[in-house]
Design a protein around this motif. Structure first.
Motif, mmCIF file in Angstrom:
data_model
loop_
_atom_site.group_PDB
_atom_site.id
_atom_site.type_symbol
_atom_site.label_atom_id
_atom_site.label_comp_id
_atom_site.label_asym_id
_atom_site.label_seq_id
_atom_site.Cartn_x
_atom_site.Cartn_y
_atom_site.Cartn_z
ATOM 1 N N TRP A 240 0.744 -1.168 0.156
ATOM 2 C CA TRP A 240 0.087 -0.018 0.190
ATOM 3 C C TRP A 240 0.721 1.310 0.212
ATOM 4 C CZ3 TRP A 240 -5.355 0.240 0.258
ATOM 5 C CH2 TRP A 240 -6.026 -0.982 0.471
ATOM 6 N N SER A 241 0.313 2.505 -0.422
ATOM 7 C CA SER A 241 0.803 3.540 -0.401
ATOM 8 C C SER A 241 0.138 4.753 0.413
ATOM 9 C CB SER A 241 0.970 4.379 -1.917
ATOM 10 O OG SER A 241 1.892 3.638 -2.794
ATOM 11 N N GLY A 242 0.857 5.654 0.990
ATOM 12 C CA GLY A 242 0.150 6.761 1.920
ATOM 13 C C GLY A 242 -0.467 6.317 3.068
ATOM 14 N N GLU A 243 -1.411 7.151 3.173
ATOM 15 C CA GLU A 243 -2.110 6.518 4.547
ATOM 16 C C GLU A 243 -3.670 5.900 4.524
ATOM 17 O OE1 GLU A 243 -0.441 10.011 7.526
ATOM 18 O OE2 GLU A 243 -1.943 10.725 5.889
ATOM 19 N N TRP A 244 -3.423 4.766 3.714
ATOM 20 C CA TRP A 244 -4.734 4.178 3.329
ATOM 21 C C TRP A 244 -5.758 3.677 4.350
ATOM 22 C CZ3 TRP A 244 -0.072 1.648 4.690
ATOM 23 C CH2 TRP A 244 -0.165 0.760 5.592
ATOM 24 N N TRP A 245 -5.062 3.675 5.638
ATOM 25 C CA TRP A 245 -5.887 3.355 6.709
ATOM 26 C C TRP A 245 -7.030 4.352 6.946
ATOM 27 C CZ3 TRP A 245 -0.998 4.198 6.887
ATOM 28 C CH2 TRP A 245 -0.481 5.245 7.430
ATOM 29 N N LYS A 246 -6.701 5.418 6.709
ATOM 30 C CA LYS A 246 -7.618 6.712 7.019
ATOM 31 C C LYS A 246 -9.042 6.484 6.403
ATOM 32 C CE LYS A 246 -4.557 10.200 8.637
ATOM 33 N NZ LYS A 246 -3.707 11.247 8.326
ATOM 34 N N THR A 247 -8.981 5.840 5.249
ATOM 35 C CA THR A 247 -10.359 5.467 4.633
ATOM 36 C C THR A 247 -10.762 4.200 5.175
ATOM 37 O OG1 THR A 247 -9.311 4.110 2.543
ATOM 38 C CG2 THR A 247 -9.567 6.631 2.319
ATOM 39 N N GLY A 248 -10.059 3.358 5.654
ATOM 40 C CA GLY A 248 -10.361 2.076 6.029
ATOM 41 C C GLY A 248 -9.796 1.084 5.234
ATOM 42 N N GLY A 249 -9.452 1.376 3.867
ATOM 43 C CA GLY A 249 -8.666 0.611 3.047
ATOM 44 C C GLY A 249 -9.668 -0.101 2.101
ATOM 45 N N GLY A 250 -10.810 -0.608 2.718
ATOM 46 C CA GLY A 250 -11.675 -1.389 1.630
ATOM 47 C C GLY A 250 -11.286 -2.972 1.762
ATOM 48 N N GLY A 251 -11.477 -3.740 0.927
ATOM 49 C CA GLY A 251 -11.425 -4.960 0.771
ATOM 50 C C GLY A 251 -12.432 -5.893 1.556
ATOM 51 N N PRO A 252 -13.542 -5.210 1.646
ATOM 52 C CA PRO A 252 -14.677 -6.046 2.383
ATOM 53 C C PRO A 252 -15.319 -7.386 1.684
ATOM 54 C CG PRO A 252 -15.809 -4.432 1.200
ATOM 55 C CD PRO A 252 -14.419 -4.310 0.984
ATOM 56 N N PRO A 430 -10.913 9.455 -12.742
ATOM 57 C CA PRO A 430 -10.650 9.616 -11.341
ATOM 58 C C PRO A 430 -10.844 11.166 -11.075
ATOM 59 C CG PRO A 430 -8.638 9.113 -12.523
ATOM 60 C CD PRO A 430 -9.677 8.689 -13.363
ATOM 61 N N ASP A 431 -11.526 11.525 -9.798
ATOM 62 C CA ASP A 431 -11.628 12.900 -9.467
ATOM 63 C C ASP A 431 -10.380 13.202 -8.751
ATOM 64 O OD1 ASP A 431 -12.310 15.218 -8.447
ATOM 65 O OD2 ASP A 431 -13.938 14.508 -7.279
ATOM 66 N N MET A 432 -9.441 14.055 -9.411
ATOM 67 C CA MET A 432 -8.063 14.230 -8.849
ATOM 68 C C MET A 432 -8.251 15.234 -7.488
ATOM 69 S SD MET A 432 -6.460 12.297 -10.144
ATOM 70 C CE MET A 432 -4.750 12.457 -9.672
ATOM 71 N N GLN A 433 -9.551 15.745 -7.293
ATOM 72 C CA GLN A 433 -9.645 16.546 -6.340
ATOM 73 C C GLN A 433 -10.540 15.900 -5.059
ATOM 74 O OE1 GLN A 433 -8.679 19.965 -6.710
ATOM 75 N NE2 GLN A 433 -8.210 19.092 -8.810
ATOM 76 N N TRP A 434 -10.546 14.482 -5.342
ATOM 77 C CA TRP A 434 -11.318 13.679 -4.323
ATOM 78 C C TRP A 434 -10.425 13.625 -2.866
ATOM 79 C CZ3 TRP A 434 -9.037 9.187 -1.966
ATOM 80 C CH2 TRP A 434 -9.754 8.643 -1.008
ATOM 81 N N ALA A 435 -11.125 13.851 -1.734
ATOM 82 C CA ALA A 435 -10.500 13.614 -0.427
ATOM 83 C C ALA A 435 -11.537 12.892 0.308
ATOM 84 C CB ALA A 435 -10.320 15.264 0.332
ATOM 85 N N TYR A 436 -11.151 12.287 1.343
ATOM 86 C CA TYR A 436 -11.965 11.124 1.852
ATOM 87 C C TYR A 436 -12.771 11.994 2.822
ATOM 88 C CZ TYR A 436 -13.388 8.080 5.514
ATOM 89 O OH TYR A 436 -14.125 7.344 6.463
ATOM 90 N N ASN A 437 -14.195 11.836 2.485
ATOM 91 C CA ASN A 437 -15.328 12.479 3.373
ATOM 92 C C ASN A 437 -16.281 11.407 4.001
ATOM 93 O OD1 ASN A 437 -17.477 13.682 4.538
ATOM 94 N ND2 ASN A 437 -17.758 15.230 2.723
ATOM 95 N N PRO A 438 -15.916 10.958 5.350
ATOM 96 C CA PRO A 438 -16.972 9.928 5.957
ATOM 97 C C PRO A 438 -18.462 9.910 5.921
ATOM 98 C CG PRO A 438 -16.077 11.260 7.697
ATOM 99 C CD PRO A 438 -15.543 11.783 6.427
ATOM 100 N N ASP A 439 -18.857 11.130 5.169
ATOM 101 C CA ASP A 439 -20.396 11.321 5.182
ATOM 102 C C ASP A 439 -20.798 11.004 3.866
ATOM 103 O OD1 ASP A 439 -20.690 12.023 7.879
ATOM 104 O OD2 ASP A 439 -20.099 14.237 7.401
#
Ligand code: CA
Length: 692
Positions: A240-252, A430-439
């Motif tokens: 993995w790269s970056g801070e993947w855990w902040k989104t949860g990472g996925g893989g369910p 891909p939306d290059m402006q995307w930032a994780y938003n939990p809502d």
């Protein structure tokens, strides 16, 4: 021979037709020998190997002319129905929309009991793919169901009363369960979903008796600062790269978990990483997303993994149903596990070791990869897609060359019957402006659900639904039936040399298993996604299927995807010489939308509304505001349009499944969405357009 072994009794007496269970609860021995209980359908895929093959042959290729409706039971819902009915001793156990569970008399269709777990309808905000459930599990006098709000519930099999009810997930996060639980070693095993929003995937095993958690295995590594739960996850973190855990990472593991009692291994597939796009996540294979995993049933320890789509960039979840078989490969018997993957390749693995034996494209149009490395099975990606941040027309579509709809394997014909989709494309940006938003959703696509995409999708032409009879050893199609719809439902294969499958336009059809000739059909009145099952009661063979159109295709409602029939959900049951009358109630608007009487808006406001609608509303209310199972907003009355703030922002209809969007939209944006809806209603009222 013990009196407690009805199966052995049946074997020795040759009475393979519907041996009674003699009141013995379903235990591990009965599950291991479930294939011999031809009267019953005790597990999701009928047996642990999930072949969905029944040896029953009373309904056979020569008797389909006598096949007719025995009864139908209206369920009063308009959402998708995906469940496999379980059957024991003439009683069907099904789950419907919002996780309602029913026990139904297989002879008459009468409801014996029903149970409503009262799932919060506001969870709809975090359900990618409708308020669906794929079925229950049956074990030692209890029925088990996983819910859309992350609970696992045990009910008394005979009364439907809850025995225990445990939370399997932190539901401040967008976890949801749609898959059917499985039974192994006295445990109930269940995964969950949510990678389009941002969760950390895992599978849990609970004590079937009391609901106590026995083990939990994560599918992606967490925050390294907290330490890793296992060596396998520590190793995975390097991919993995970056801070993947902040989104949860996925893989369910949002679909099935299958069990091999002899190897004592559980197998499941995992979903996409969060976000969908490599350009947003950074480099790396993102283990163990888009993978098939084997874990030790006793402990949950990961034994092997096989990643079908390393560094997934296209939502190629590897969660499609897994089917086990013992097959002779080059003169040697191998324990096989098979999957027709979303990514367009059919995988054939040794399930003891995870060794890749072969893989081949099973649909046409696949363009993201040119093939698989013959030794490792790793895809050879098309050069044009590597590292691209430009718009890409990719095939298969994220809905997959095959999705959750179960396939069937007939040991008689040696063929796997796959509900497949050829030539399905989607524009990815891909939306290059995307930032994780939990809502909100975190797929990270710029094109996702946007109105203009509909036209591009249309220009690409819709996917072609196919029933593919695949020879897994030779890795080639024995035959294909081209469906008149974009998708077909789950499949059942029988000893009568038949394959049953429903489809989006409501037709349930029976095909000859050896050559695909259609022998019989019935119009169920509502689109079918769920797989049929077959069983025997009092010497009569029945076939049952749930009709209920929904899921991502219906809610997304893409133009050019062919005929789909929204309608009321029902359970239909067939037998030879069945002559029940069938008059399904009419559904939907019968004329064009009324001319809206108010709201003038500027073209700019309508355009802004179109973009917002595409991003936040289309996934449920349909592309271009043309809806199937959920309210078609073009028909909204004056009062509804005037009160749109109370609905969209204050959540006045949350109890009906329309959650508040107050964290996502402001009042001006809601007005822009209203302006777009009114403009769509006006245009279609003038054109005299009808609901689909
Ligand atoms: Ca996914």
């Amino acid at each position: 021979m013990s009196k407690r072994r009805p199966i052995a009794w049946a074997l020795l007496t040759g009475l393979l037709l519907a041996p009674p269970s003699l009141g013995i609860p379903i235990d591990d021995a009965r599950l291991r020998a479930a294939g011999l209980e031809t009267g019953n359908w005790l597990m999701y895929g009928r047996t642990h190997d999930e072949n969905r093959f029944s040896p029953l042959d009373q309904i056979g290729e020569r008797s389909t002319g006598r096949l007719g409706l025995a009864w139908s039971r209206e369920l009063g819902t308009t959402r998708g129905l995906e469940a496999t009915p379980l059957v024991e001793d003439g009683i069907l156990y099904i789950s419907g929309a919002w996780n309602l569970v029913y026990a139904i008399d297989a002879r008459t269709g009468g409801i014996l009991w029903h149970y409503d777990p009262k799932v919060q309808r506001s969870r709809a905000l975090f359900l990618c793919c409708d308020a669906v459930n794929r079925g229950v599990a049956l074990y030692r006098g209890k029925i088990y169901i996983g819910t859309l709000d992350g609970r696992l519930i045990a009910l008394d099999q005979h009364t439907g009363k809850p025995v225990w009810d445990v939370s399997t997930a932190d539901i401040t996060k967008p976890y949801a369960i749609s898959g059917a639980p499985r039974i192994a070693r006295g445990m109930v095993v269940i995964g969950n979903g949510g990678a389009e929003y941002g969760v950390r995937g895992y599978v849990s095993a609970f004590d079937a008796q009391n609901g106590n958690l026995i083990w939990r295995t994560y599918t992606v590594p967490g925050d390294p600062a907290n330490g890793f739960e296992s060596k396998a996850l520590e190793k995975a973190a390097q991919s993995w790269s970056g801070e993947w855990w902040k989104t949860g990472g996925g893989g369910p593991a949002w679909e099935g978990v299958v069990y091999d009692p002899a190897l004592d291994l559980l197998y499941f597939g995992t979903g996409n990483p969060t976000a969908w796009y490599r350009a947003l996540r950074g480099k790396g294979d993102a283990l163990y997303t888009a993978s098939i995993l084997a874990v030790r049933a006793a402990t949950g320890e990961i034994v092997w993994h096989f990643q079908t789509t390393p560094g997934d960039n296209w939502d190629y979840d590897a969660t499609q149903p897994l089917v086990q078989a013992e097959l002779s490969i080059r003169g040697r018997m191998r324990k096989i596990i098979m999957q027709a993957n979303k990514n367009g390749f059919f995988y054939f693995l040794d399930r003891a070791t995870g060794e890749f034996l072969s893989g081949k494209q099973f649909v046409s149009g696949v363009n993201w990869a040119t093939g698989l490395n013959p030794r490792t099975g790793r895809p050879v990606e098309a050069k044009s897609f590597l590292e691209s941040t430009e718009p890409m027309i990719v095939s298969p579509h994220p809905d997959g060359a095959h999705n959750w709809n179960p396939m069937a394997f007939s040991p008689t014909t040696g063929l796997v019957y796959v509900p497949a989709k050829s030539d399905s494309h989607m524009l990815h940006v891909p939306d290059m402006q995307w930032a994780y938003n939990p809502d909100k959703g975190n797929a990270g696509g710029d094109d996702f659900y946007e109105g203009p995409m509909a036209d591009k999708d249309h220009a690409m032409s819709g996917p072609k639904g196919e029933l593919v009879a695949w020879d897994p050893v030779r890795q080639r199609a024995a035959w294909r039936v081209r469906l008149p719809t974009a998708s077909g439902g789950g499949v059942l294969a029988t000893g009568g040399n038949l394959v049953f499958q429903g489809r989006a336009d409501g037709i349930l059809a029976a095909y000859r298993a050896t050559d695909g000739k259609q022998l019989w059909s019935f119009d169920a009145g509502t689109g079918i996604m769920a797989p049929p099952v077959t069983y025997m009661v009092d010497g009569v063979q029945y076939v049952s299927v749930l009709a209920g159109w929904g899921g991502p295709t219906a809610l997304f409602n893409p133009p050019g995807w062919g005929k789909m029939k929204s309608g009321f959900g029902r359970l239909l049951t067939f037998r030879l010489d069945g002559r029940a009358e069938f008059h399904p109630p009419p559904f939907g608007h019968q004329g064009p939308p009324p001319m809206p009487s108010f709201v003038e808006a500027s073209p700019e406001q309508v355009h802004e509304g179109e973009l917002l609608y595409g991003a936040h509303c289309a996934a449920c209310h349909g592309i271009n505001a043309v809806a199937g199972p959920l309210p078609d907003l073009r028909y909204a009355g004056k009062q509804t349009l005037e009160g749109i703030d109370s609905i969209v922002l204050a959540g006045s209809r949350a109890s009906m499944g329309m959650p508040s969007f107050a964290k996502i939209l402001d009042a001006d944006q809601v007005r822009a969405i209203r302006a777009y809806i009114v403009s769509r209603a006006r245009a279609d009222a003038m054109a005299g357009a009808r609901t689909p």
